[in-house]
Enzyme design. Structure first.
Site, PDB file in Angstrom:
ATOM      1  N   SER A 145      38.554  28.312  34.942  1.00  0.00           N
ATOM      2  CA  SER A 145      39.437  28.219  33.774  1.00  0.00           C
ATOM      3  C   SER A 145      40.019  26.811  33.719  1.00  0.00           C
ATOM      4  CB  SER A 145      40.566  29.246  33.932  1.00  0.00           C
ATOM      5  OG  SER A 145      41.650  28.961  33.076  1.00  0.00           O
ATOM      6  N   TYR A 158      47.529  34.306  37.205  1.00  0.00           N
ATOM      7  CA  TYR A 158      46.270  33.817  36.623  1.00  0.00           C
ATOM      8  C   TYR A 158      45.980  32.398  37.137  1.00  0.00           C
ATOM      9  CZ  TYR A 158      42.616  33.072  33.101  1.00  0.00           C
ATOM     10  OH  TYR A 158      41.415  32.824  32.464  1.00  0.00           O
TER      11      TYR A 158
END
Ligand code: NAP
Length: 253
Positions: A145, A158
Site C-alpha cells: 500500500s 492498517y
C-alpha cells in the site's frame, strides 16, 4: 523461459480475496495471461468464476476465512487436489479499520493485523513449504500500500500491517530467493474499491486525493494487471524483494 516471457499458460495462481476489487482484477489479469485460478476467500467469487471461465481458464472457489492462518495448509491441499499444482500466490485479501489513534481498539488492531499480515505470512509459508518439499520454486506477490511508505491518519493497524508487508516481502525474498521462489510486492495507490468507499464519498478527501495524483484519477483494478503478470512471469525470474508502486504517480509527488 517460456516461449513468451510473460506467458502464464499451464500455471495455477492462488489469489486471496478474488471475489471483488483488486483481487478480482488481479485474478482476471493472470487468467488473461493463461493461468488457472483458485479464488481463496470467505465470499463466493461468482462474478470472478464467470469472467475467468469466459476466458477459457479454470476457476475454483476455496472457501476460507482469513482472519487467522488456521486454514493455510488446507488451502494448499485443496488447490493441489482440485487444480493439480500451485505456481503463484497472490496475497491480496485485506481489511481496514478507521479511528483516531486515541480511540483505536484492540479489536481494530487484531482484526487488521490478522488478515493483512499474520495470515499473509503463514499462507506464504504453507505454499513455500510445498514448493520446497518438491524442490521447485514459484512466485509470491504481496499486496502492499502507499501506507507501506507513508504514515496515513486514523488507520493505525492498517499502516502497521502494510509497513510490515513491505518488511516481510524483503525478508522472505532474502530467505527464499536461493530456492527459486520470488517474493515481491505491488503497492497500489488509491483505487476505486470497497476499501476506499469512505474516502471517495467524503467530497473533501476525494478532491484532496485526486489533486495529489499526477494521473488525475482513481486507479481501476485493471490498472494492476501488467504489474502482476510481470512479477508472476519468467520475465521476473531475477526480481526479488521489489515493491512496485502502481499509483498514478502518487509517490513521485
Ligand atoms: P475490498 O474490495 O474491500 O476487498 C478486500 C478483499 O479481502 C475482499 O475479497 C474481502 O472479502 C477479503 N477479505 C477481507 N477480510 C477477509 C477475511 N477475514 N477473510 C477472508 N477474506 C477477507 O478492497 P480492495 O481495495 O480490493 O483490497 C484488496 C487489497 O488491496 C487489500 O490488501 C488492500 O489493503 C489493498 N489495497 C487497496 C488499495 C485501494 O486503494 N483500494 C490501495 C492499496 C492497497 P469479502 O468480500 O468477503 O469481505
Amino acid at each position: 523461459m517460456a516461449s513468451h516471457p510473460f506467458s502464464l499458460h499451464g500455471q495455477v495462481a492462488l489469489v486471496t480475496g478474488a471475489n471483488t476489487g483488486l483481487g478480482q482484477g488481479l485474478a482476471l489479469a493472470l487468467a488473461r495471461a493463461g493461468a488457472d485460478i483458485a479464488a481463496v476467500g470467505r465470499s463466493a467469487p461468482d462474478a470472478t468464476i464467470e469472467a475467468v471461465t469466459a476466458l477459457g481458464r479454470r476457476c475454483i472457489w476455496i472457501e476460507a476465512a482469513l482472519d487467522t492462518p488456521a486454514p493455510a495448509q488446507s488451502i494448499v491441499d485443496r488447490a493441489l487436489a482440485q487444480l493439480g499444482r500451485i505456481d503463484i500466490l497472490i496475497n491480496n485479501a485485506g481489511t481496514i479499520r478507521r479511528n483516531d489513534a486515541l480511540d483505536f481498539t484492540e479489536d481494530d488492531w487484531d482484526q487488521v493485523m490478522g488478515v493483512n499480515l499474520k495470515t499473509l505470512f503463514f499462507l506464504a509459508q504453507a505454499v513455500a513449504r510445498h514448493w520446497s518439499a518438491n524442490a521447485r520454486g514459484g512466485k509470491i506477490v504481496n499486496i502492499a500500500s502507499m501506507l507501506s511508505f507513508q504514515g496515513g491518519v486514523r488507520v493505525a493497524s492498517y499502516t502497521a500491517s502494510k509497513s510490515g508487508v513491505l518488511g516481510l516481502t524483503r525478508l522472505l525474498a532474502n530467505e527464499w530467493a536461493g530456492k527459486g521462489i520470488n517474493v515481491n510486492a505491488i503497492a497500489p495507490g488509491y483505487f476505486a474499491t470497497n476499501n476506499t468507499e469512505a474516502l471517495r464519498t467524503d467530497e473533501k478527501r476525494n478532491q484532496a486525493i485526486l489533486d495529489r495524483i499526477p494521473a488525475g484519477r482513481w486507479g481501476q483494478p485493471d490498472d494492476l494487471g501488467g504489474a502482476v503478470v510481470f512479477l508472476c512471469s519468467a520475465a521476473a525470474d531475477y526480481v526479488h524483494g521489489a515493491v512496485l508502486p502502481v499509483d498514478g504517480g502518487w509517490l513521485a509527488r
